[in-house]
Design a protein around this motif. Structure first.
Motif, PDB file in Angstrom:
ATOM      1  N   THR A 232       0.877  -1.175   0.006  1.00 54.35           N
ATOM      2  CA  THR A 232       0.038   0.114   0.096  1.00 54.35           C
ATOM      3  C   THR A 232       0.769   1.384  -0.102  1.00 54.35           C
ATOM      4  OG1 THR A 232      -0.064  -0.074   2.541  1.00 54.35           O
ATOM      5  CG2 THR A 232      -1.772  -1.261   1.038  1.00 54.35           C
ATOM      6  N   SER A 233       2.167   0.912  -0.426  1.00 51.45           N
ATOM      7  CA  SER A 233       3.062   2.301  -0.059  1.00 51.45           C
ATOM      8  C   SER A 233       2.881   3.244  -1.424  1.00 51.45           C
ATOM      9  CB  SER A 233       4.496   1.781  -0.172  1.00 51.45           C
ATOM     10  OG  SER A 233       4.739   1.094  -1.354  1.00 51.45           O
ATOM     11  N   ALA A 234       3.295   4.425  -1.500  1.00 53.24           N
ATOM     12  CA  ALA A 234       3.105   5.292  -2.495  1.00 53.24           C
ATOM     13  C   ALA A 234       3.671   4.632  -3.891  1.00 53.24           C
ATOM     14  CB  ALA A 234       3.775   6.759  -2.056  1.00 53.24           C
ATOM     15  N   GLU A 235       4.968   3.945  -3.529  1.00 57.85           N
ATOM     16  CA  GLU A 235       5.768   3.191  -4.602  1.00 57.85           C
ATOM     17  C   GLU A 235       5.055   2.259  -5.298  1.00 57.85           C
ATOM     18  OE1 GLU A 235       9.016   4.602  -1.722  1.00 57.85           O
ATOM     19  OE2 GLU A 235       6.806   3.928  -1.726  1.00 57.85           O
ATOM     20  N   MET A 236       4.332   1.399  -4.619  1.00 59.54           N
ATOM     21  CA  MET A 236       3.547   0.391  -5.100  1.00 59.54           C
ATOM     22  C   MET A 236       2.230   1.166  -5.777  1.00 59.54           C
ATOM     23  SD  MET A 236       4.749  -2.361  -5.174  1.00 59.54           S
ATOM     24  CE  MET A 236       3.034  -3.126  -6.029  1.00 59.54           C
ATOM     25  N   LYS A 237       1.550   1.806  -5.215  1.00 63.73           N
ATOM     26  CA  LYS A 237       0.473   2.783  -5.847  1.00 63.73           C
ATOM     27  C   LYS A 237       1.053   3.282  -7.625  1.00 63.73           C
ATOM     28  CE  LYS A 237      -2.674   6.359  -5.733  1.00 63.73           C
ATOM     29  NZ  LYS A 237      -3.326   7.568  -4.688  1.00 63.73           N
ATOM     30  N   ALA A 238       1.986   3.809  -7.499  1.00 58.88           N
ATOM     31  CA  ALA A 238       2.753   4.374  -8.770  1.00 58.88           C
ATOM     32  C   ALA A 238       2.893   3.000  -9.846  1.00 58.88           C
ATOM     33  CB  ALA A 238       4.093   5.153  -8.780  1.00 58.88           C
ATOM     34  N   VAL A 239       3.459   1.979  -8.989  1.00 64.78           N
ATOM     35  CA  VAL A 239       3.589   0.883 -10.079  1.00 64.78           C
ATOM     36  C   VAL A 239       2.065   0.485 -10.610  1.00 64.78           C
ATOM     37  CG1 VAL A 239       4.342  -1.572 -10.026  1.00 64.78           C
ATOM     38  CG2 VAL A 239       5.634   0.109  -8.901  1.00 64.78           C
ATOM     39  N   TRP A 240       1.230   0.124  -9.654  1.00 65.24           N
ATOM     40  CA  TRP A 240       0.041  -0.317 -10.218  1.00 65.24           C
ATOM     41  C   TRP A 240      -0.698   0.626 -11.251  1.00 65.24           C
ATOM     42  CZ3 TRP A 240      -2.318  -4.690  -9.774  1.00 65.24           C
ATOM     43  CH2 TRP A 240      -2.056  -5.490  -8.677  1.00 65.24           C
ATOM     44  N   MET A 241      -0.515   2.078 -11.210  1.00 66.83           N
ATOM     45  CA  MET A 241      -0.867   2.983 -12.095  1.00 66.83           C
ATOM     46  C   MET A 241      -0.302   2.850 -13.230  1.00 66.83           C
ATOM     47  SD  MET A 241      -3.389   4.839 -10.524  1.00 66.83           S
ATOM     48  CE  MET A 241      -3.369   6.385 -11.688  1.00 66.83           C
ATOM     49  N   ALA A 242       1.079   2.613 -13.303  1.00 68.98           N
ATOM     50  CA  ALA A 242       1.712   2.337 -14.492  1.00 68.98           C
ATOM     51  C   ALA A 242       1.358   1.087 -15.345  1.00 68.98           C
ATOM     52  CB  ALA A 242       3.073   2.319 -14.235  1.00 68.98           C
ATOM     53  N   PHE A 243       1.038  -0.023 -14.444  1.00 71.69           N
ATOM     54  CA  PHE A 243       0.423  -1.387 -15.022  1.00 71.69           C
ATOM     55  C   PHE A 243      -0.918  -1.240 -15.419  1.00 71.69           C
ATOM     56  CE2 PHE A 243      -1.004  -6.158 -13.897  1.00 71.69           C
ATOM     57  CZ  PHE A 243      -0.525  -6.214 -15.476  1.00 71.69           C
ATOM     58  N   GLY A 244      -1.642  -0.133 -14.880  1.00 72.95           N
ATOM     59  CA  GLY A 244      -3.146  -0.151 -15.488  1.00 72.95           C
ATOM     60  C   GLY A 244      -3.192   0.615 -16.788  1.00 72.95           C
ATOM     61  N   GLN A 245      -2.096   1.579 -17.127  1.00 76.33           N
ATOM     62  CA  GLN A 245      -2.061   2.135 -18.317  1.00 76.33           C
ATOM     63  C   GLN A 245      -2.229   1.116 -19.454  1.00 76.33           C
ATOM     64  OE1 GLN A 245       1.837   4.349 -17.486  1.00 76.33           O
ATOM     65  NE2 GLN A 245       0.657   5.985 -18.292  1.00 76.33           N
ATOM     66  N   ILE A 246      -1.899  -0.162 -19.221  1.00 80.92           N
ATOM     67  CA  ILE A 246      -2.039  -1.325 -20.199  1.00 80.92           C
ATOM     68  C   ILE A 246      -2.776  -2.169 -19.932  1.00 80.92           C
ATOM     69  CG2 ILE A 246      -0.595  -3.205 -21.113  1.00 80.92           C
ATOM     70  CD1 ILE A 246       1.909  -1.790 -20.918  1.00 80.92           C
ATOM     71  N   VAL A 247      -3.029  -2.789 -18.674  1.00 80.26           N
ATOM     72  CA  VAL A 247      -3.991  -4.008 -18.481  1.00 80.26           C
ATOM     73  C   VAL A 247      -5.378  -3.484 -18.325  1.00 80.26           C
ATOM     74  CG1 VAL A 247      -3.755  -4.141 -15.994  1.00 80.26           C
ATOM     75  CG2 VAL A 247      -4.114  -6.119 -17.299  1.00 80.26           C
ATOM     76  N   ALA A 248      -5.621  -2.183 -17.832  1.00 78.38           N
ATOM     77  CA  ALA A 248      -6.873  -1.581 -17.532  1.00 78.38           C
ATOM     78  C   ALA A 248      -7.355  -1.064 -18.683  1.00 78.38           C
ATOM     79  CB  ALA A 248      -6.548  -0.430 -16.352  1.00 78.38           C
ATOM     80  N   ASP A 249      -6.744  -0.807 -19.750  1.00 77.41           N
ATOM     81  CA  ASP A 249      -7.265  -0.080 -21.143  1.00 77.41           C
ATOM     82  C   ASP A 249      -8.015  -1.156 -22.109  1.00 77.41           C
ATOM     83  OD1 ASP A 249      -7.559   1.305 -23.573  1.00 77.41           O
ATOM     84  OD2 ASP A 249      -5.935   2.275 -23.302  1.00 77.41           O
ATOM     85  N   PRO A 250      -8.952  -1.301 -22.360  1.00 77.33           N
ATOM     86  CA  PRO A 250      -9.680  -2.263 -23.203  1.00 77.33           C
ATOM     87  C   PRO A 250      -8.884  -2.287 -24.624  1.00 77.33           C
ATOM     88  CG  PRO A 250     -11.216  -0.482 -22.799  1.00 77.33           C
ATOM     89  CD  PRO A 250     -10.241  -0.585 -21.846  1.00 77.33           C
ATOM     90  N   ASN A 251      -8.585  -0.917 -25.287  1.00 76.31           N
ATOM     91  CA  ASN A 251      -8.044  -0.773 -26.371  1.00 76.31           C
ATOM     92  C   ASN A 251      -6.631  -1.391 -26.605  1.00 76.31           C
ATOM     93  OD1 ASN A 251     -10.028   0.615 -27.369  1.00 76.31           O
ATOM     94  ND2 ASN A 251      -9.390   2.529 -26.317  1.00 76.31           N
ATOM     95  N   MET A 252      -6.033  -1.841 -25.374  1.00 76.71           N
ATOM     96  CA  MET A 252      -4.820  -2.201 -25.313  1.00 76.71           C
ATOM     97  C   MET A 252      -4.538  -3.931 -25.175  1.00 76.71           C
ATOM     98  SD  MET A 252      -2.171   0.150 -25.106  1.00 76.71           S
ATOM     99  CE  MET A 252      -1.800   1.477 -24.666  1.00 76.71           C
ATOM    100  N   ILE A 253      -5.632  -4.309 -24.844  1.00 79.73           N
ATOM    101  CA  ILE A 253      -5.605  -6.233 -24.414  1.00 79.73           C
ATOM    102  C   ILE A 253      -6.269  -6.939 -25.464  1.00 79.73           C
ATOM    103  CG2 ILE A 253      -6.081  -7.634 -22.557  1.00 79.73           C
ATOM    104  CD1 ILE A 253      -3.872  -5.690 -21.993  1.00 79.73           C
ATOM    105  N   TYR A 254      -5.690  -8.031 -26.091  1.00 78.19           N
ATOM    106  CA  TYR A 254      -6.272  -8.853 -26.825  1.00 78.19           C
ATOM    107  C   TYR A 254      -7.260  -9.701 -25.984  1.00 78.19           C
ATOM    108  CZ  TYR A 254      -6.914 -12.832 -30.117  1.00 78.19           C
ATOM    109  OH  TYR A 254      -7.530 -14.005 -30.690  1.00 78.19           O
ATOM    110  N   GLY A 255      -8.523  -9.745 -26.680  1.00 82.98           N
ATOM    111  CA  GLY A 255      -9.398 -10.563 -26.007  1.00 82.98           C
ATOM    112  C   GLY A 255     -10.289  -9.975 -24.705  1.00 82.98           C
ATOM    113  N   GLY A 256      -9.619  -9.214 -24.433  1.00 81.95           N
ATOM    114  CA  GLY A 256     -10.417  -8.212 -23.069  1.00 81.95           C
ATOM    115  C   GLY A 256     -10.098  -9.142 -21.700  1.00 81.95           C
ATOM    116  N   LYS A 257     -10.807  -8.870 -20.770  1.00 82.79           N
ATOM    117  CA  LYS A 257     -10.539  -9.448 -19.381  1.00 82.79           C
ATOM    118  C   LYS A 257     -10.782 -10.931 -19.501  1.00 82.79           C
ATOM    119  CE  LYS A 257     -12.060  -5.291 -16.921  1.00 82.79           C
ATOM    120  NZ  LYS A 257     -13.185  -4.967 -16.094  1.00 82.79           N
ATOM    121  N   GLN A 258     -11.629 -11.330 -20.254  1.00 79.46           N
ATOM    122  CA  GLN A 258     -11.730 -12.960 -20.107  1.00 79.46           C
ATOM    123  C   GLN A 258     -10.478 -13.670 -20.561  1.00 79.46           C
ATOM    124  OE1 GLN A 258     -14.352 -14.400 -18.728  1.00 79.46           O
ATOM    125  NE2 GLN A 258     -13.443 -16.346 -19.253  1.00 79.46           N
ATOM    126  N   TYR A 259      -9.875 -13.208 -21.833  1.00 75.78           N
ATOM    127  CA  TYR A 259      -8.768 -13.848 -22.306  1.00 75.78           C
ATOM    128  C   TYR A 259      -7.565 -13.541 -21.264  1.00 75.78           C
ATOM    129  CZ  TYR A 259      -5.074 -14.896 -25.683  1.00 75.78           C
ATOM    130  OH  TYR A 259      -3.901 -15.560 -26.069  1.00 75.78           O
TER     131      TYR A 259
END
Length: 389
Positions: A232-259
């Protein structure tokens, strides 16, 4: 942080060495005295191609020593091995599920001190000190690394790259920009699959680890790994936000969440090789080559698939690289187990892994000639030209 099977997190700081680096070769003393016999039991997660290569590796050992190797495979290694150890019925030799479990077994005096089994002068010649340190608990050497992989590699199709005209990104921002440009052309940039049975989720953790390492460097990474820095540190929050730029964007991911959730990690890169391609990039360790070859036997390295290293986020840590490895411990001190551990540590044995599975060897005595293609040679050079920090 949970890992697939036996993967242990290792941090490297790459040092550029001369291209003419000569790898230490040379043989090791014979695996056992002539006329040895008996049997030795081994437990690990290997199946499929890995198990077939392991069987081939054992043939010269069994022929030379007369020792029969009895293998037991399980995908739930942690639970099965722990139950066997607690019941007083462990295998002679087993893969260790992770650094925490290795330390637990060692402190309970369940693991044999390998410095009494192996010639440590030879081990220090063949292995970097950090591989030895990673297998050491409270000053006792208990874990032998038998194969390795470079993590944080981004796989792509050079043919698709040429057709679409994208450039290989060197920074995180460049990678995001390239991904968005690919998405604008109607191709999903990323193929991700995290299903791995009881170990599902480690694929996502690997993403977080690589982002963290590139953001904050090896020292702070170790604090996080050791539990000194919370999720829950500030560092981990920044890491999650960066990861979300890819995995949380439906335009970025083949097959969506189910895939992402339902696709096994070994099949996840498949969309890169369909016609037309369904995705452009796949993030995975060097071992994924074995799965690619199994799915698409006719694809050619460098021509049909290649990789670039995880891009820089903070320039100060651009050369930091993560790797993983399979580590083995010895639970029963028998003559047969001793001979097999000596063999597993040898360049002769580990050459089977690199030539047959796409794995890398932590043993510097394994020559580059055993690596089957330019991609595996390139990965091996990254591994062997590195200094742990």
């Amino acid at each position: 942080m949970k890992k697939m099977g036996l993967m242990l997190a290792v941090i490297f700081l790459i040092l550029v060495l001369p291209a003419s680096l000569v790898f230490a070769g040379g043989g090791r003393e014979g695996a056992a005295a002539a006329g040895a016999a008996g049997k030795v039991s081994v437990m690990a997660v290997w199946g499929g191609q890995e198990l077939e290569v392991f069987k081939e590796m054992l043939k010269p050992f069994e022929a030379k020593t007369g020792i029969k190797v009895e293998y037991e495979g399980t995908r739930d290694l942690d639970a099965v091995l722990t139950t066997r150890v607690e019941a007083g019925n462990p295998p002679d030799i087993a893969g260790l599920p992770g650094p925490g479990k290795m330390a637990e077994f060692a402190r309970a005096r369940k693991l044999v001190d390998l410095s009494t089994v192996l010639d440590m002068n030879v081990v220090k010649r063949d292995y970097g000190q950090s591989w030895i340190d990673l297998g050491t608990v409270d000053g006792t050497y208990v874990g032998l690394f038998t194969k390795a992989s470079i993590k944080g590699l981004i796989w792509y199709s050079p043919k698709q790259q040429k057709a679409s005209g994208f450039t290989i990104p060197k920074t995180w921002d460049e990678m995001l920009a390239v991904s968005k440009a690919i998405a604008a052309k109607g191709v999903k940039p990323w193929a991700i699959g995290i299903e791995s049975g009881a170990a599902s989720g480690w694929v996502g953790t690997d993403w977080l680890e690589n982002i963290f390492l590139k953001m904050y460097g090896p020292a702070k990474y170790k604090d996080w790994y050791d539990g000194k820095l919370s999720w829950t540190s500030a560092e981990m929050k920044a890491v999650w936000m960066a990861f979300g730029q890819i995995v949380a964007d439906p335009n970025m991911i083949y097959g969506g969440k189910q895939y992402v959730l339902s696709t096994n990690f070994g099949q996840a890169p498949q969309p890169l090789f369909t016609n037309p391609p369904g995705a452009a990039f796949h993030h995975q360790a060097s071992f994924i080559v074995g799965f690619i070859k199994e799915m698409f036997p006719d694809v050619k390295p460098m021509e049909d698939y290649n990789f670039f290293q995880f891009p820089s986020i903070n320039a100060a840590y651009a050369k930091s690289v993560e790797a993983g490895g399979d580590v083995f411990g010895m639970f029963r001190d028998t003559p047969q187990a001793r001979e097999l551990m000596k063999y597993l540590a040898s360049p002769e044995a580990q050459a089977y892994w690199v030539s047959g599975t796409g794995a890398l060897s932590p043993n510097k005595g394994v020559s580059l000639v055993f690596y089957p293609d330019d991609i595996s040679k390139q990965s091996a050079k990254i591994l062997n030209e590195s200094q742990f920090v």
